[in-house]
Design a protein around this motif. Structure first.
Motif, PDB file in Angstrom:
ATOM      1  N   ASP A   3       5.212 -12.861  -6.207  1.00  0.00           N
ATOM      2  CA  ASP A   3       4.400 -11.747  -5.714  1.00  0.00           C
ATOM      3  C   ASP A   3       5.179 -10.430  -5.723  1.00  0.00           C
ATOM      4  N   ILE A   4       6.468 -10.483  -5.433  1.00  0.00           N
ATOM      5  CA  ILE A   4       7.286  -9.257  -5.450  1.00  0.00           C
ATOM      6  C   ILE A   4       7.379  -8.695  -6.867  1.00  0.00           C
ATOM      7  N   GLU A   5       7.653  -9.561  -7.831  1.00  0.00           N
ATOM      8  CA  GLU A   5       7.764  -9.091  -9.214  1.00  0.00           C
ATOM      9  C   GLU A   5       6.421  -8.547  -9.716  1.00  0.00           C
ATOM     10  N   LYS A   6       5.346  -9.204  -9.336  1.00  0.00           N
ATOM     11  CA  LYS A   6       4.017  -8.716  -9.716  1.00  0.00           C
ATOM     12  C   LYS A   6       3.741  -7.381  -9.050  1.00  0.00           C
ATOM     13  N   GLY A   7       4.123  -7.261  -7.781  1.00  0.00           N
ATOM     14  CA  GLY A   7       3.925  -6.015  -7.054  1.00  0.00           C
ATOM     15  C   GLY A   7       4.695  -4.865  -7.672  1.00  0.00           C
ATOM     16  N   ILE A   8       5.936  -5.117  -8.110  1.00  0.00           N
ATOM     17  CA  ILE A   8       6.744  -4.069  -8.741  1.00  0.00           C
ATOM     18  C   ILE A   8       6.096  -3.608 -10.041  1.00  0.00           C
ATOM     19  N   THR A   9       5.604  -4.559 -10.831  1.00  0.00           N
ATOM     20  CA  THR A   9       4.947  -4.210 -12.098  1.00  0.00           C
ATOM     21  C   THR A   9       3.723  -3.331 -11.857  1.00  0.00           C
ATOM     22  N   GLU A  22       2.745   5.692 -12.450  1.00  0.00           N
ATOM     23  CA  GLU A  22       2.571   6.412 -13.711  1.00  0.00           C
ATOM     24  C   GLU A  22       1.159   6.981 -13.864  1.00  0.00           C
ATOM     25  N   ASN A  23       0.243   6.545 -13.023  1.00  0.00           N
ATOM     26  CA  ASN A  23      -1.105   7.103 -13.033  1.00  0.00           C
ATOM     27  C   ASN A  23      -1.228   8.332 -12.135  1.00  0.00           C
ATOM     28  N   GLN A  24      -0.167   8.630 -11.364  1.00  0.00           N
ATOM     29  CA  GLN A  24      -0.184   9.779 -10.467  1.00  0.00           C
ATOM     30  C   GLN A  24       0.528  10.945 -11.145  1.00  0.00           C
ATOM     31  N   LEU A  25      -0.241  11.771 -11.831  1.00  0.00           N
ATOM     32  CA  LEU A  25       0.354  12.853 -12.620  1.00  0.00           C
ATOM     33  C   LEU A  25       0.913  13.971 -11.750  1.00  0.00           C
ATOM     34  N   TRP A  26       0.263  14.241 -10.634  1.00  0.00           N
ATOM     35  CA  TRP A  26       0.677  15.377  -9.807  1.00  0.00           C
ATOM     36  C   TRP A  26       1.214  14.942  -8.456  1.00  0.00           C
ATOM     37  N   SER A  27       1.564  13.701  -8.338  1.00  0.00           N
ATOM     38  CA  SER A  27       2.115  13.200  -7.079  1.00  0.00           C
ATOM     39  C   SER A  27       3.379  12.414  -7.369  1.00  0.00           C
ATOM     40  N   ASN A  28       4.337  12.543  -6.470  1.00  0.00           N
ATOM     41  CA  ASN A  28       5.610  11.838  -6.654  1.00  0.00           C
ATOM     42  C   ASN A  28       5.795  10.752  -5.606  1.00  0.00           C
ATOM     43  N   GLU A  29       4.682  10.332  -4.992  1.00  0.00           N
ATOM     44  CA  GLU A  29       4.770   9.316  -3.953  1.00  0.00           C
ATOM     45  C   GLU A  29       5.055   7.953  -4.588  1.00  0.00           C
ATOM     46  N   GLY A  30       6.095   7.289  -4.084  1.00  0.00           N
ATOM     47  CA  GLY A  30       6.450   5.994  -4.640  1.00  0.00           C
ATOM     48  C   GLY A  30       6.587   4.934  -3.577  1.00  0.00           C
ATOM     49  N   TYR A  31       5.665   4.953  -2.597  1.00  0.00           N
ATOM     50  CA  TYR A  31       5.788   4.006  -1.485  1.00  0.00           C
ATOM     51  C   TYR A  31       5.817   2.561  -1.949  1.00  0.00           C
ATOM     52  N   TRP A  32       4.847   2.187  -2.798  1.00  0.00           N
ATOM     53  CA  TRP A  32       4.737   0.782  -3.157  1.00  0.00           C
ATOM     54  C   TRP A  32       5.943   0.294  -3.949  1.00  0.00           C
ATOM     55  N   LEU A  33       6.445   1.127  -4.828  1.00  0.00           N
ATOM     56  CA  LEU A  33       7.633   0.738  -5.588  1.00  0.00           C
ATOM     57  C   LEU A  33       8.820   0.583  -4.652  1.00  0.00           C
ATOM     58  N   THR A  34       8.946   1.494  -3.683  1.00  0.00           N
ATOM     59  CA  THR A  34      10.016   1.402  -2.687  1.00  0.00           C
ATOM     60  C   THR A  34       9.872   0.136  -1.855  1.00  0.00           C
ATOM     61  N   TYR A  35       8.645  -0.146  -1.455  1.00  0.00           N
ATOM     62  CA  TYR A  35       8.403  -1.312  -0.617  1.00  0.00           C
ATOM     63  C   TYR A  35       8.812  -2.614  -1.311  1.00  0.00           C
ATOM     64  N   PHE A  36       8.293  -2.811  -2.517  1.00  0.00           N
ATOM     65  CA  PHE A  36       8.576  -4.072  -3.203  1.00  0.00           C
ATOM     66  C   PHE A  36      10.033  -4.171  -3.649  1.00  0.00           C
ATOM     67  N   GLU A  37      10.675  -3.040  -3.925  1.00  0.00           N
ATOM     68  CA  GLU A  37      12.099  -3.072  -4.231  1.00  0.00           C
ATOM     69  C   GLU A  37      12.886  -3.503  -2.996  1.00  0.00           C
ATOM     70  N   MET A  38      12.477  -3.033  -1.832  1.00  0.00           N
ATOM     71  CA  MET A  38      13.118  -3.466  -0.596  1.00  0.00           C
ATOM     72  C   MET A  38      12.970  -4.975  -0.415  1.00  0.00           C
ATOM     73  N   ARG A  39      11.770  -5.479  -0.605  1.00  0.00           N
ATOM     74  CA  ARG A  39      11.535  -6.919  -0.437  1.00  0.00           C
ATOM     75  C   ARG A  39      12.310  -7.725  -1.475  1.00  0.00           C
ATOM     76  N   ARG A  40      12.466  -7.169  -2.668  1.00  0.00           N
ATOM     77  CA  ARG A  40      13.247  -7.877  -3.694  1.00  0.00           C
ATOM     78  C   ARG A  40      14.700  -8.024  -3.249  1.00  0.00           C
ATOM     79  N   GLN A  41      15.270  -6.942  -2.720  1.00  0.00           N
ATOM     80  CA  GLN A  41      16.651  -7.008  -2.258  1.00  0.00           C
ATOM     81  C   GLN A  41      16.781  -7.934  -1.050  1.00  0.00           C
ATOM     82  N   SER A  63       7.731   9.049   5.547  1.00  0.00           N
ATOM     83  CA  SER A  63       6.462   9.156   6.263  1.00  0.00           C
ATOM     84  C   SER A  63       5.502   8.055   5.856  1.00  0.00           C
ATOM     85  N   LEU A  64       5.530   7.713   4.564  1.00  0.00           N
ATOM     86  CA  LEU A  64       4.649   6.653   4.085  1.00  0.00           C
ATOM     87  C   LEU A  64       5.069   5.297   4.641  1.00  0.00           C
ATOM     88  N   LEU A  65       6.387   5.072   4.645  1.00  0.00           N
ATOM     89  CA  LEU A  65       6.879   3.791   5.105  1.00  0.00           C
ATOM     90  C   LEU A  65       6.577   3.599   6.591  1.00  0.00           C
TER      91      LEU A  65
END
Length: 328
Positions: free
Chosen positions: A187-193, A200-219, A319-321
């Motif tokens: 589930d973590i690897e799927k979540g990261i993907t 990459e679908n957020q052209l004008w936003s730099n929010e990366g909560y989900w990538l941060t979250y799943f990277e944390m869980r991976r570690q 703030s997102l976390l």
């Protein structure tokens, strides 16, 4: 994949109709270019469309020079490939090699190079790749719900893992299949993907909560692997194991809580002080078990360090976390 097929079909038919409207020939080629231009994310669509357009225009230039100079023969097509492909690869335009060939082969089929033919090919590129880009920009599936489900699954598995480790400390003979660990990894690897695609679908936003979250869980999954190894070394029952087991259970509960409190860390420090104040082990087995428990506590601290470190990263992510259950 189903959504991408639908988007590809729409982009192709739009490109063909537009090409017909402007009397571009062959109009079906605009559909082929549209099919080649549909991508998984908005950012990929924009960057690869630019690459394809530039590569195709360069290809038209190379082909025009080669065909006018050497003639329209099969072997001159090979010359075009030998000359243009390495140059496109050198300038990071590999994505445009196929679209370039589509336009160049049109010129070859005409048997001549004129301004009108070149302009027709450029217009086909604009219509085909433009249609694909517009469709890419208009709609991308919302993956928020899927990411939420993956997060819930990971946290549930972490909860079960912590409770299973606690049970193993109390009952060293207990046999665990490790199914939750495998499910969490999947589930973590799927979540990261999915999180990378969502970002990459957020052209004008730099929010990366989900990538941060799943990277944390991976570690954290790495530390869980170490915790399992330490628990496996506890081959006998010892009263020292009970308070550690209780902290493991609390760690499992905290994983699913809404805020990061750090209570487990405080209790780990207090328990470590108690261990230091105890009498030295009297047997080899007791020494090994107590050493394994101390190493287990160290890994639990490392698990919490990872959550704390990621929670403090950047103002936007922080703030997102804090709003989204990024806890122990």
């Amino acid at each position: 994949m189903g959504i991408r097929v639908i988007k590809t079909a729409i982009a192709a038919i739009v490109a063909i109709y537009v090409a017909h409207y402007f009397n571009l020939e062959p109009a079906l080629s605009a559909g082929i270019l549209a099919i080649l231009g549909v991508e998984v994310t908005r950012k990929q669509g924009l960057t690869k469309t630019a690459s394809r357009f530039v590569a195709s225009v360069l290809g038209l230039g190379f082909a025009s020079i080669i065909f006018v100079t050497l003639g329209f023969y099969h072997w001159t097509v090979a010359i075009f490939i030998l000359v243009s492909f390495p140059i496109m690869a050198r300038f990071q335009l590999k994505e445009g090699i196929v679209t370039s060939c589509v336009t160049v082969f049109h010129i070859y089929s005409y048997g001549e190079v004129t301004t009108g033919i070149i302009w027709n090919e450029v217009c086909l590129l604009l219509v085909g790749l433009g249609s694909a880009t517009i469709i890419n920009m208009l709609y991308m599936p919302n993956v928020e719900r899927e990411l939420m489900k993956l997060r819930e699954a990971v946290e549930s598995n972490y909860y079960q893992i912590c409770y299973t480790l606690a049970k193993t400390l109390r009952e060293p003979t207990y046999v665990w299949s490790g199914e939750e660990l495998l499910d969490a990894h999947r589930d973590i690897e799927k979540g990261i993907t999915i999180a990378i695609r969502s970002k990459e679908n957020q052209l004008w936003s730099n929010e990366g909560y989900w990538l941060t979250y799943f990277e944390m869980r991976r570690q954290q999954l790495d530390t869980i692997g170490q915790m399992m190894e330490m628990v496996a070394r506890v081959h006998g029952q010892l009263k020292h194991a009970e308070p550690v087991a209780e902290l493991l259970e609390q760690l499992g509960r905290d994983t699913q809580s809404d805020v990061y409190v750090g209570e487990v860390r405080v209790k780990l420090q207090e328990l470590a002080e108690k261990f230091r104040a105890m009498e030295l082990p009297k047997t080899r087995d007791e020494f090994e078990i107590r050493a394994s428990l101390l190493m287990l506590m160290h890994e639990m601290n490392r698990y919490l360090d990872i959550a704390k470190r990621y929670k403090k990263r950047g103002n936007t992510d922080q703030s997102l976390l804090e709003k989204s259950n990024l806890t122990g």
